[in-house]
Scaffold this motif. Structure first.
Motif, mmCIF file in Angstrom:
data_model
loop_
_atom_site.group_PDB
_atom_site.id
_atom_site.type_symbol
_atom_site.label_atom_id
_atom_site.label_comp_id
_atom_site.label_asym_id
_atom_site.label_seq_id
_atom_site.Cartn_x
_atom_site.Cartn_y
_atom_site.Cartn_z
ATOM 1 N N VAL A 59 44.962 49.175 33.146
ATOM 2 C CA VAL A 59 43.706 48.473 33.425
ATOM 3 C C VAL A 59 44.001 47.104 34.022
ATOM 4 O O VAL A 59 44.824 46.342 33.499
ATOM 5 C CB VAL A 59 42.865 48.313 32.141
ATOM 6 N N ILE A 60 43.329 46.803 35.117
ATOM 7 C CA ILE A 60 43.390 45.487 35.753
ATOM 8 C C ILE A 60 41.988 44.892 35.731
ATOM 9 O O ILE A 60 41.030 45.540 36.173
ATOM 10 C CB ILE A 60 43.875 45.594 37.221
ATOM 11 N N ARG A 61 41.837 43.699 35.221
ATOM 12 C CA ARG A 61 40.535 43.034 35.218
ATOM 13 C C ARG A 61 40.368 42.206 36.495
ATOM 14 O O ARG A 61 41.265 41.446 36.879
ATOM 15 C CB ARG A 61 40.365 42.133 34.000
ATOM 16 N N TYR A 62 39.210 42.363 37.106
ATOM 17 C CA TYR A 62 38.905 41.605 38.325
ATOM 18 C C TYR A 62 39.016 40.102 38.076
ATOM 19 O O TYR A 62 39.520 39.350 38.928
ATOM 20 C CB TYR A 62 37.489 41.968 38.791
ATOM 21 N N GLU A 63 38.565 39.659 36.921
ATOM 22 C CA GLU A 63 38.590 38.233 36.602
ATOM 23 C C GLU A 63 40.019 37.704 36.536
ATOM 24 O O GLU A 63 40.295 36.568 36.949
ATOM 25 C CB GLU A 63 37.863 37.975 35.274
ATOM 26 N N ASP A 64 40.947 38.519 36.032
ATOM 27 C CA ASP A 64 42.354 38.122 36.006
ATOM 28 C C ASP A 64 42.935 38.114 37.422
ATOM 29 O O ASP A 64 43.770 37.261 37.757
ATOM 30 C CB ASP A 64 43.154 39.074 35.121
ATOM 31 N N LEU A 65 42.500 39.064 38.232
ATOM 32 C CA LEU A 65 42.950 39.114 39.619
ATOM 33 C C LEU A 65 42.499 37.861 40.363
ATOM 34 O O LEU A 65 43.242 37.316 41.184
ATOM 35 C CB LEU A 65 42.403 40.377 40.295
ATOM 36 N N ARG A 66 41.290 37.382 40.074
ATOM 37 C CA ARG A 66 40.791 36.149 40.709
ATOM 38 C C ARG A 66 41.528 34.920 40.212
ATOM 39 O O ARG A 66 41.867 34.028 41.004
ATOM 40 C CB ARG A 66 39.294 35.978 40.436
ATOM 41 N N SER A 67 41.778 34.835 38.908
ATOM 42 C CA SER A 67 42.347 33.612 38.341
ATOM 43 C C SER A 67 43.848 33.477 38.625
ATOM 44 O O SER A 67 44.364 32.367 38.742
ATOM 45 C CB SER A 67 42.098 33.556 36.832
ATOM 46 N N ASP A 68 44.569 34.594 38.734
ATOM 47 C CA ASP A 68 46.006 34.546 39.016
ATOM 48 C C ASP A 68 46.379 35.759 39.856
ATOM 49 O O ASP A 68 47.030 36.690 39.394
ATOM 50 C CB ASP A 68 46.803 34.519 37.708
ATOM 51 N N THR A 69 45.950 35.714 41.111
ATOM 52 C CA THR A 69 46.098 36.855 42.009
ATOM 53 C C THR A 69 47.559 37.272 42.162
ATOM 54 O O THR A 69 47.890 38.463 42.109
ATOM 55 C CB THR A 69 45.498 36.541 43.384
ATOM 56 N N ALA A 70 48.428 36.298 42.341
ATOM 57 C CA ALA A 70 49.834 36.610 42.582
ATOM 58 C C ALA A 70 50.454 37.359 41.404
ATOM 59 O O ALA A 70 51.167 38.349 41.591
ATOM 60 C CB ALA A 70 50.609 35.321 42.864
ATOM 61 N N SER A 71 50.172 36.902 40.188
ATOM 62 C CA SER A 71 50.770 37.541 39.011
ATOM 63 C C SER A 71 50.278 38.970 38.835
ATOM 64 O O SER A 71 51.063 39.875 38.504
ATOM 65 C CB SER A 71 50.459 36.734 37.748
ATOM 66 N N VAL A 72 48.984 39.194 39.038
ATOM 67 C CA VAL A 72 48.444 40.547 38.879
ATOM 68 C C VAL A 72 48.994 41.474 39.956
ATOM 69 O O VAL A 72 49.341 42.627 39.686
ATOM 70 C CB VAL A 72 46.898 40.525 38.896
ATOM 71 N N LEU A 73 49.109 40.969 41.179
ATOM 72 C CA LEU A 73 49.649 41.782 42.268
ATOM 73 C C LEU A 73 51.107 42.147 41.993
ATOM 74 O O LEU A 73 51.526 43.299 42.186
ATOM 75 C CB LEU A 73 49.516 41.017 43.589
ATOM 76 N N LYS A 74 51.887 41.195 41.512
ATOM 77 C CA LYS A 74 53.279 41.489 41.139
ATOM 78 C C LYS A 74 53.339 42.527 40.016
ATOM 79 O O LYS A 74 54.210 43.398 40.010
ATOM 80 C CB LYS A 74 53.991 40.202 40.701
ATOM 81 N N HIS A 75 52.411 42.416 39.075
ATOM 82 C CA HIS A 75 52.363 43.361 37.955
ATOM 83 C C HIS A 75 52.119 44.791 38.434
ATOM 84 O O HIS A 75 52.766 45.736 37.956
ATOM 85 C CB HIS A 75 51.269 42.937 36.973
ATOM 86 N N LYS A 109 29.895 36.347 46.958
ATOM 87 C CA LYS A 109 30.453 35.147 46.335
ATOM 88 C C LYS A 109 31.697 35.450 45.532
ATOM 89 O O LYS A 109 32.584 34.620 45.394
ATOM 90 C CB LYS A 109 29.393 34.495 45.432
ATOM 91 N N GLY A 110 31.751 36.646 44.948
ATOM 92 C CA GLY A 110 32.925 37.028 44.199
ATOM 93 C C GLY A 110 33.056 36.373 42.842
ATOM 94 O O GLY A 110 34.080 36.494 42.188
ATOM 95 N N GLY A 111 32.026 35.670 42.390
ATOM 96 C CA GLY A 111 32.109 34.966 41.110
ATOM 97 C C GLY A 111 31.187 35.558 40.066
ATOM 98 O O GLY A 111 30.916 36.745 40.041
ATOM 99 N N ARG A 112 30.684 34.671 39.177
ATOM 100 C CA ARG A 112 29.837 35.109 38.082
ATOM 101 C C ARG A 112 28.376 35.117 38.536
ATOM 102 O O ARG A 112 27.549 34.328 38.092
ATOM 103 C CB ARG A 112 30.016 34.197 36.867
#
Length: 278
Positions: A176-192, A241-244
């Motif tokens: 599972v990947i959370r969109y909010e985590d992808l927004r807050s730390d895109t590089a880390s999630v992509l590496k994961h 907007k991609g936000g909340r």
């Protein structure tokens, strides 16, 4: 003679068991490639959870690692990360990673062997999905109506998420990947994501993918591809907007309704809700 009869009977039994298994999977075949491969990786989401952005990030990494002088565009993204709902006949994979990433909105499909499940706060999903569907003319009612619609609304989101959470066989090939985590730390999630597949991606490649898929670059890309596209409604934008967005667009009453129906599922993914708040 008896031994021969038993052999024929056993063979017949095996055939019918195999046939029943095949027929049982028929509803799932419409979201499986015409030529499936064991190393296919499916990127699965409920609509408007951020998968288009994720496909651009992945396409950028794969193009760089393949040594190709090409950028992902809205016009041709399906060449790079194909959408199974567009066609079951998919293009060949890029040299890197030499297997296919495939986009899907399907509920649980037992024929998917490797799944990255992208989830987003359903309150934001409802706001984004409504803006998208109403602008394209897919939905004629209000946002409040759509939230309560069993096909498009919060009930559909719960059913989609629960299908993957409860029907998937215990497997290490589900993440599972959370969109909010992808927004807050895109590089880390992509590496994961690539680490799950056994790849270590160079920081400069990740950086270029993140920069090239930023909100402003995605908006520019969309505007470029929409220019002279006479099939799109006026002022239509896929990238929002991609936000909340739910905080400004969904009423307190509708938020309570969403949280009452989806609260338990939201908690599984780490989303807080307060259904009794006024």
């Amino acid at each position: 003679m008896a031994a021969k009869f038993k052999k024929i009977k056993a063979s017949s039994s095996a055939f019918w068991h195999a046939l029943r298994r095949t027929l049982g999977n028929l509803p799932h075949l419409v979201t499986v490639p015409a030529a499936p491969c064991i190393d296919d990786t499916f990127l699965v989401e409920f609509p408007k959870s951020g998968i288009t952005w994720l496909t651009f990030l992945i396409a950028s990494v794969n193009l760089q690692k393949s040594g190709l002088e090409r950028l992902p565009t809205f016009f041709a993204i399906n060449d790079l990360v194909p959408d199974i709902h567009t066609s079951r006949h998919l293009p060949p994979p890029l040299p890197f990673p030499s297997h296919r990433f495939i986009k899907s909105h399907a509920p649980y499909n037992p024929l998917y062997s490797k799944v990255i499940y992208l989830v987003r706060d359903p309150r934001d999903v409802m706001a984004s999905y409504y803006a998208f569907a109403s602008k394209l003319g897919w939905y004629q009612g209000s946002l409040s109506d759509m939230i309560r619609d069993p096909q498009f609304g919060i009930e559909a989101w719960v059913n989609h998420a629960q299908s993957w959470l409860t029907q998937t066989r215990p497997s290490v090939s589900f993440n599972v990947i959370r969109y909010e985590d992808l927004r807050s730390d895109t590089a880390s999630v992509l590496k994961h994501i690539y680490a799950l597949l056994g790849f270590t991606i160079e920081p400069e490649v990740i950086h270029a993918a993140v920069e090239g898929s930023s909100f402003s670059k995605m908006k520019e890309n969309e505007a470029f591809c929409a220019d002279r596209n006479l099939t799109l409604p006026d002022n239509f934008t896929f990238v929002r907007k991609g936000g909340r967005s739910h905080k400004e667009e969904i009423s307190a009453e509708d938020l309570r309704y969403i949280e009452q129906l989806a609260g338990e599922t939201m908690k599984i993914f780490g989303y807080e809700c307060h259904p009794n708040e006024e």
